[in-house]
Design an enzyme around this catalytic site. Structure first.
Site: not given
Length: 490
Positions: A96, A141, A186, A326, A328, A398
């Site tokens: 990616r 991005h 995002e 994504n 985290y 991600e």
């Protein structure tokens, strides 16, 4: 017992069954990710235009932890073949990466296409395919052409047309070989960080207006880019397209905070997902209502949360082929007490919903410190998305762990492993999840953290002009997982 063992044990105990089979389903794919500004360098090579991150780092170096910038970064503009060799060593199924809008369209508009930019991305895509690695391409991005920012950027409704024109150029040049697309990475980071907190490019503090204009215009831009592909290119190239959202899982601080935790999820996930993925479209009703109330409290005559027309609702709704997530970490949320001062979102407290953010003591922290490590939150988030938006294909685009750069990165290995176990549990529970992407392939420019925060499977020596890449222990671990298509059973 190590932190990751505790988390794995907790995850297994939280489900009604255990499994000794940690094999991934046939066809499940493993990848790694980067983005253009973070790795390419060559910021002013040939006819490349200036981006907002070029301008931001050059004029406000004090806002970057180490005063650095992405002028050279990993020099992937020149070292892309080395990067592909490293991907081959890992055994990646896909890579990616993002296209730099201002490298492909130097002035931001589609009337001028850079031959150099087109050649660079053609070489990269062809090089990947020659090695059997699928390109997963992100159109945007965070590196908006400065020329467009000077016209208002994401707060100008015309950006939806500018972005769809750019998307059409990219599909025309690369769509015959690229079958997986992401329009925007995002949205919350694009709108909430610069306009709510005045941080990150373009660094314009405008929480009452800029954030919300950006939010709406970005959704319309995504939808237009999707419609362009759907109407003009899908029949020819048969690809898939969506956008990628960063989502934080919110746990209630106390038993009284369950409704607030749901509201926090709607505030973060719903503002950038509901219009696209829900059956009814538009804003999440609870968020639309509370934002209208907030506007009145601030003295505005009407809501500064821009409404969608019915035509816009229908235009945005359903513009996806999969959900790209994504992830985290997680946060705790509780209601603020009367008179309690709240920090700005992102990624502290959430004043718009009167919410205080915290972390459970048992959640390990990482050096970024805005999130607690709670792998089970990923599985819960996937179930929440399925329950709210329906059964669809999910991709993890991600997931990664930051360190200060140690070659022996056992914490990163453990982080990846526990999240992969949660993914397997989610799949067993009926989630259609097909891709997992490590952030990131290599150390890179980590925005306001500069080069002090390292996410890479490969270490990059930024003090060496040649930018050598060295595999960390996590690279060997990930390569083993990919080769075996399974985690160790122990």
């Amino acid at each position: 017992m190590a932190w990751y063992q505790v988390l794995v044990l907790g995850a297994l105990l939280s489900v009604s069954w255990c499994t000794e089979d940690w094999t991934f389903p046939p066809g499940f794919k493993f990848g790694a990710a980067t983005s253009a500004y973070q790795v390419e360098g060559a910021w002013n090579v040939s006819d490349k235009g200036e981006s907002i991150w070029d301008r931001y780092t050059h004029t406000r170096p004090e806002d970057i932890a180490d005063g650095s910038n992405g002028d050279v970064a990993c020099d992937s503009y020149n070292l892309w073949q080395t990067d592909i060799d490293n991907m081959v060593d890992l055994g990646l199924h896909y890579y990616r990466f993002s296209i730099s809008w201002s490298r492909l369209l130097p002035n931001g508009f589609a009337n001028k296409i850079s031959e150099d930019g087109a050649r660079y991305y053609n070489n990269l895509i062809d090089g990947l395919l020659e090695k059997g690695i699928e390109p997963l391409v992100t159109l945007y991005h965070w590196d908006l052409p400065q020329n467009l920012q000077d016209l208002g950027g994401w707060t100008n409704p015309l950006i939806a047309d500018w972005f769809s024109d750019y998307a059409r150029v990219a599909y025309s040049l690369f769509g015959d070989r690229v079958k997986m697309w992401l329009t925007i990475n995002e949205p919350m980071a694009i709108c909430d960080v610069p306009y709510n907190a005045g941080a990150w490019a373009p660094g314009i503090l405008s929480p009452d207006h800029g954030t919300h204009l950006c939010n709406k215009n970005l959704l319309l831009a995504h939808a237009k880019a999707y419609r362009v592909y759907d109407e003009e290119f899908r029949a020819m190239y048969n690809g898939e397209i969506s956008l990628s959202n960063i989502l934080f899982w919110f746990e209630p601080w106390t038993e009284d905070d369950h409704d607030l935790a749901e509201l926090a999820i709607q505030y973060c996930a719903g503002r950038y997902s509901h219009a696209i993925y829900s059956k009814e479209g538009g804003w999440p009703p609870a968020i639309e209502k509370i934002m209208e109330e907030n506007s009145k409290k601030k003295g505005y005559s009407k809501s500064n949360f821009p409404a969608f027309t019915q035509e816009e609702i229908e235009f945005i709704k359903g513009t996806f082929d999969y959900f790209a997530l994504n992830f985290y970490g997680a946060m705790l949320v509780r209601a603020a007490e009367e008179g309690e001062q709240l920090g700005p979102w992102p990624f502290g407290d959430i004043p718009d919903i009167n919410a205080v953010i915290g972390y459970r003591p048992e959640w390990p922290e990482n050096i970024v410190s805005i999130l607690g490590i709670y792998p089970e939150g990923l599985r819960k988030q996937l179930h929440w998305l399925k329950e709210n938006y329906g059964d669809m294909k999910f991709l993890i685009t991600e997931n990664g762990y930051p360190t200060r750069g140690e070659p022996n990165d056992q914490d990163r290995i453990e982080y990846i492993e526990v999240h992969l176990r949660e993914i397997l549990l989610a799949i067993k529970e009926g989630i259609n999840l097909t891709h997992y992407t490590v952030w990131s392939l290599m150390d890179n420019f980590e925005w306001a953290d500069g080069y002090g925060t390292r996410f890479g499977l490969y270490e990059v020596d930024f003090n060496d002009p040649l930018r050598p890449r060295t595999p960390r222990d996590s690279a060997a671990f990930y390569a083993k997982v990919i080769k075996n298509h399974a985690l160790d059973e122990e």
